[in-house]
Design an enzyme around this catalytic site. Sequence first.
Site, PDB file in Angstrom:
ATOM      1  N   CYS A   2       0.808  -1.198  -0.098  1.00 38.95           N
ATOM      2  CA  CYS A   2       0.216   0.059  -0.042  1.00 38.95           C
ATOM      3  C   CYS A   2       0.950   1.201   0.135  1.00 38.95           C
ATOM      4  CB  CYS A   2      -0.928  -0.258   1.146  1.00 38.95           C
ATOM      5  SG  CYS A   2      -2.129  -1.456   1.299  1.00 38.95           S
ATOM      6  N   ARG A  27       3.797   0.115  -6.589  1.00 39.13           N
ATOM      7  CA  ARG A  27       3.999  -0.677  -5.450  1.00 39.13           C
ATOM      8  C   ARG A  27       2.815  -1.321  -4.790  1.00 39.13           C
ATOM      9  NH1 ARG A  27       8.567   0.985  -2.028  1.00 39.13           N
ATOM     10  NH2 ARG A  27      10.050   1.748  -3.674  1.00 39.13           N
ATOM     11  N   TRP A  76      -3.108  -2.467  -1.608  1.00 40.26           N
ATOM     12  CA  TRP A  76      -2.668  -3.941  -1.860  1.00 40.26           C
ATOM     13  C   TRP A  76      -3.736  -4.783  -0.775  1.00 40.26           C
ATOM     14  CZ3 TRP A  76      -0.332  -8.068   0.494  1.00 40.26           C
ATOM     15  CH2 TRP A  76       0.032  -9.069  -0.345  1.00 40.26           C
ATOM     16  N   ASN A 102      -1.447   1.870   6.295  1.00 41.71           N
ATOM     17  CA  ASN A 102      -0.778   0.739   5.563  1.00 41.71           C
ATOM     18  C   ASN A 102      -0.159  -0.256   6.607  1.00 41.71           C
ATOM     19  OD1 ASN A 102      -0.389   2.025   3.170  1.00 41.71           O
ATOM     20  ND2 ASN A 102       1.680   2.509   3.266  1.00 41.71           N
ATOM     21  N   GLY A 103      -0.189  -1.551   6.496  1.00 38.53           N
ATOM     22  CA  GLY A 103       0.050  -2.282   7.566  1.00 38.53           C
ATOM     23  C   GLY A 103      -1.114  -3.391   8.007  1.00 38.53           C
ATOM     24  N   GLU A 482      15.647 -18.423  -9.213  1.00 42.74           N
ATOM     25  CA  GLU A 482      15.233 -17.478  -9.648  1.00 42.74           C
ATOM     26  C   GLU A 482      14.509 -17.307 -11.113  1.00 42.74           C
ATOM     27  OE1 GLU A 482      14.969 -14.781  -7.948  1.00 42.74           O
ATOM     28  OE2 GLU A 482      14.922 -13.190  -9.538  1.00 42.74           O
ATOM     29  N   LYS A 486      10.903 -15.869 -11.395  1.00 47.47           N
ATOM     30  CA  LYS A 486      10.408 -15.023 -12.469  1.00 47.47           C
ATOM     31  C   LYS A 486       9.413 -15.296 -13.043  1.00 47.47           C
ATOM     32  CE  LYS A 486      11.826 -11.886 -10.977  1.00 47.47           C
ATOM     33  NZ  LYS A 486      12.861 -11.594  -9.994  1.00 47.47           N
ATOM     34  N   GLU A 489       5.913 -15.279 -11.462  1.00 50.88           N
ATOM     35  CA  GLU A 489       5.506 -14.116 -10.976  1.00 50.88           C
ATOM     36  C   GLU A 489       4.885 -13.202 -12.379  1.00 50.88           C
ATOM     37  OE1 GLU A 489       9.475 -12.462  -9.764  1.00 50.88           O
ATOM     38  OE2 GLU A 489       8.242 -11.405  -8.443  1.00 50.88           O
ATOM     39  N   HIS A 505      13.925 -38.589  -7.744  1.00 49.55           N
ATOM     40  CA  HIS A 505      13.264 -38.822  -6.383  1.00 49.55           C
ATOM     41  C   HIS A 505      11.935 -38.315  -6.531  1.00 49.55           C
ATOM     42  CE1 HIS A 505      17.111 -40.406  -5.095  1.00 49.55           C
ATOM     43  NE2 HIS A 505      17.666 -39.363  -5.452  1.00 49.55           N
ATOM     44  N   LYS A 597       5.638  -3.993  -4.790  1.00 49.19           N
ATOM     45  CA  LYS A 597       7.441  -3.705  -4.892  1.00 49.19           C
ATOM     46  C   LYS A 597       7.755  -3.691  -3.585  1.00 49.19           C
ATOM     47  CE  LYS A 597      10.969  -3.129  -7.192  1.00 49.19           C
ATOM     48  NZ  LYS A 597      11.500  -4.190  -7.844  1.00 49.19           N
TER      49      LYS A 597
HETATM   50  C1  F6R Z   1      10.677 -11.046  -7.151  1.00 47.44           C
HETATM   51  C2  F6R Z   1      10.472 -10.194  -6.034  1.00 47.44           C
HETATM   52  C3  F6R Z   1      10.215 -10.482  -4.867  1.00 47.44           C
HETATM   53  C4  F6R Z   1      10.979  -9.798  -3.513  1.00 47.44           C
HETATM   54  C5  F6R Z   1      10.617  -9.911  -2.103  1.00 47.44           C
HETATM   55  C6  F6R Z   1      11.648  -9.326  -1.216  1.00 47.44           C
HETATM   56  O1  F6R Z   1      10.773 -10.585  -8.191  1.00 47.44           O
HETATM   57  O2  F6R Z   1      10.428  -9.083  -6.289  1.00 47.44           O
HETATM   58  O3  F6R Z   1      10.358 -11.772  -4.521  1.00 47.44           O
HETATM   59  O4  F6R Z   1      12.259  -9.982  -4.014  1.00 47.44           O
HETATM   60  O5  F6R Z   1       9.576  -9.611  -2.020  1.00 47.44           O
HETATM   61  O6  F6R Z   1      11.563  -7.803  -1.508  1.00 47.44           O
HETATM   62  P1  F6R Z   1      12.654  -7.017  -0.813  1.00 47.44           P
HETATM   63  O7  F6R Z   1      13.831  -7.348  -1.666  1.00 47.44           O
HETATM   64  O8  F6R Z   1      12.278  -5.634  -1.150  1.00 47.44           O
HETATM   65  O9  F6R Z   1      13.021  -7.412   0.422  1.00 47.44           O
END
Ligand code: F6R
Length: 602
Positions: A2, A27, A76, A102-103, A482, A486, A489, A505, A597
């Site tokens: 948020c 975000r 969010w 927020n929270g 990773e 990606k 997501e 396995h 974000k």
């Molecule tokens: C993946 C992604 C999330 C963040 C995770 C941690 O593309 O963006 O998995 O890596 O939420 O976020 P930070 O780095 O801000 O702690």
Amino acid sequence: MCGITAYRGPTAAAGRARVALERLEYRGYDSAGIAARRADGTSLHVRTVDGVASLSGPLEARGMDATTAAIGHTRWATHGGVTEQNAHPIEDCSGRLFVVHNGIIENADVLRADLLAAGHRFATEVDSEVIVHLLEQALRPGRGLGDALAEAVRPLEGSWAIVALDTRSGALAGTAHGSPLIYADAGDGMYLASDVGAVAPMIDDFRVLEDDDVVQLDGDGLRWHRADGSSRPRGRWPVPQTALLASTGRHRDHMGNEIDEQPAVARRVIDALAPGISDGRLWRGLGLPPLDGIDHVAVLGCGTSLNAGRAIAGAFGRLGAMPTRSLIASEAGHEVWEPRTLVIAISQSGETADILRALERLPRDGGPVLALTNNASSSLARRADAVIDCLAGPEIGVAATKTFIAQVLTGVCVALSGLSTTGRVDPNLFASELRALTATPDALAAALETWRPTMTALASDFSRASGFLFLGRGGGLVYAAEGALKLKELSYRWAEHQPAGELKHGPLALVDAGTPVFVIDDGDPRLEVDIAEVTARGGRVVRIGERVLRVGGLPLHLPRRGPSWGPLETVVPLQMFARELALRLHRDVDKPRNLAKSVTVS
Ligand code: F6R
């Protein structure tokens, strides 16, 4: 997650809050809203599930220019569906007070029951609504909004950044507890925001609300109450470069540009940090104790930052032979901690609640905490013993790309610098690691160029595939992880990573004719058998990072020992594939569904 913005000034407060909100929308973007006070004492309240831009029309139509105080929010969803009714700002029973939050309020159900019994009417399903009714109760005649807010938050459990607007007086008040909130004076008005990025172009510096600080912005200016009773805020922070939004370059989305920027980001990190490696200057400059006095290393992170941590752990573990663990921050509370453990907490935003919570639960007599972040003024940076900025620059795409590269390289530079003076590493091996490090920008650039056409073609080939496997061994495994992260997501398709040796396995049962299987090839010869097992079942193997020569038609593996952090450049084609597939499936690659974000709830 948020986002909160608020502005108090002579004119167009609602417009100012909306423009700031637009800068935070990447975000968290389920719904948005603005509440404001017009100069004549009337109020204005607009909410939408169609994005911040769609607030402009209704705000203009309802006299936005005449507003002098406003609060805004982009949501969010945690509690309650994504509806206009559940969007913030949320109003009290009388329509006088508005609140953005927020929270998470963990005891909202109990408080709601009490407030209902006291006669308050609830209009939303969200936990945040209890705050505005508690404020309504606390705002007695003759009492300032800030004092009332301080009383209103007393029974709350959980985390919050809150800004309240009193449309009768035009006062704003804000407070924070475990969730970020900043204050900034723009000369022609005062701002509150959950992230400095919201107001970065309008200000030179800003102040951060520490936990339980309360600020009030009214006709008399700013009043600051610290939790310890003093009224002097802590120092000012300059606006970080990361707070300024970047362009999309030649791409239509930020992510495409951010993938392309990675060689330049890698060069920036290496130019800044590598000179301090060989003599240990980088390590000492962080104020950390010598590595000889540390027995264990634990890297802590979530999602992509956790993957970066796993790569960094390779440098401490494989190269330095130090006992090293990588920990999922949300699970770290279940860990048993050894004394003399260096904790490296990794987070691009520096505001991830799971990380902050994990730090709170560390034993008090443990070792030092190093924050590795892209936001040097973040909550994480302020709570750690030492901080290193990963210098990635602004990253707007929700899916982390260039921050991943920057985190890995920054962490590796720190690890090598720490190890350089310990005598733990053979000098020849150390020299070869340094060479691999400085070659990284070129390796990333080559990966971009080499793989781009292939990944576009593969995205077309695999556009109907419902699931994907990513395999690796040793240092390659983290890049398989990773790649899978990606892909899910961005494309919303199932993807999982596995240590290639585990395939037989269980996961091999997933492989069928045409199943896409990406293999991160770090030169481990055992991968040949893993690949054979897949192809025998009709799986389609895409081998990334191949180091095989063909001699007389037969594969010959090049004997090559990769660096201790694994084949970093292999992540580039995986990022490109995830983006290409997502674009083909008409996904919004910068704002994948359900994600944010900065994840400020734990
Ligand atoms: C993946 C992604 C999330 C963040 C995770 C941690 O593309 O963006 O998995 O890596 O939420 O976020 P930070 O780095 O801000 O702690």
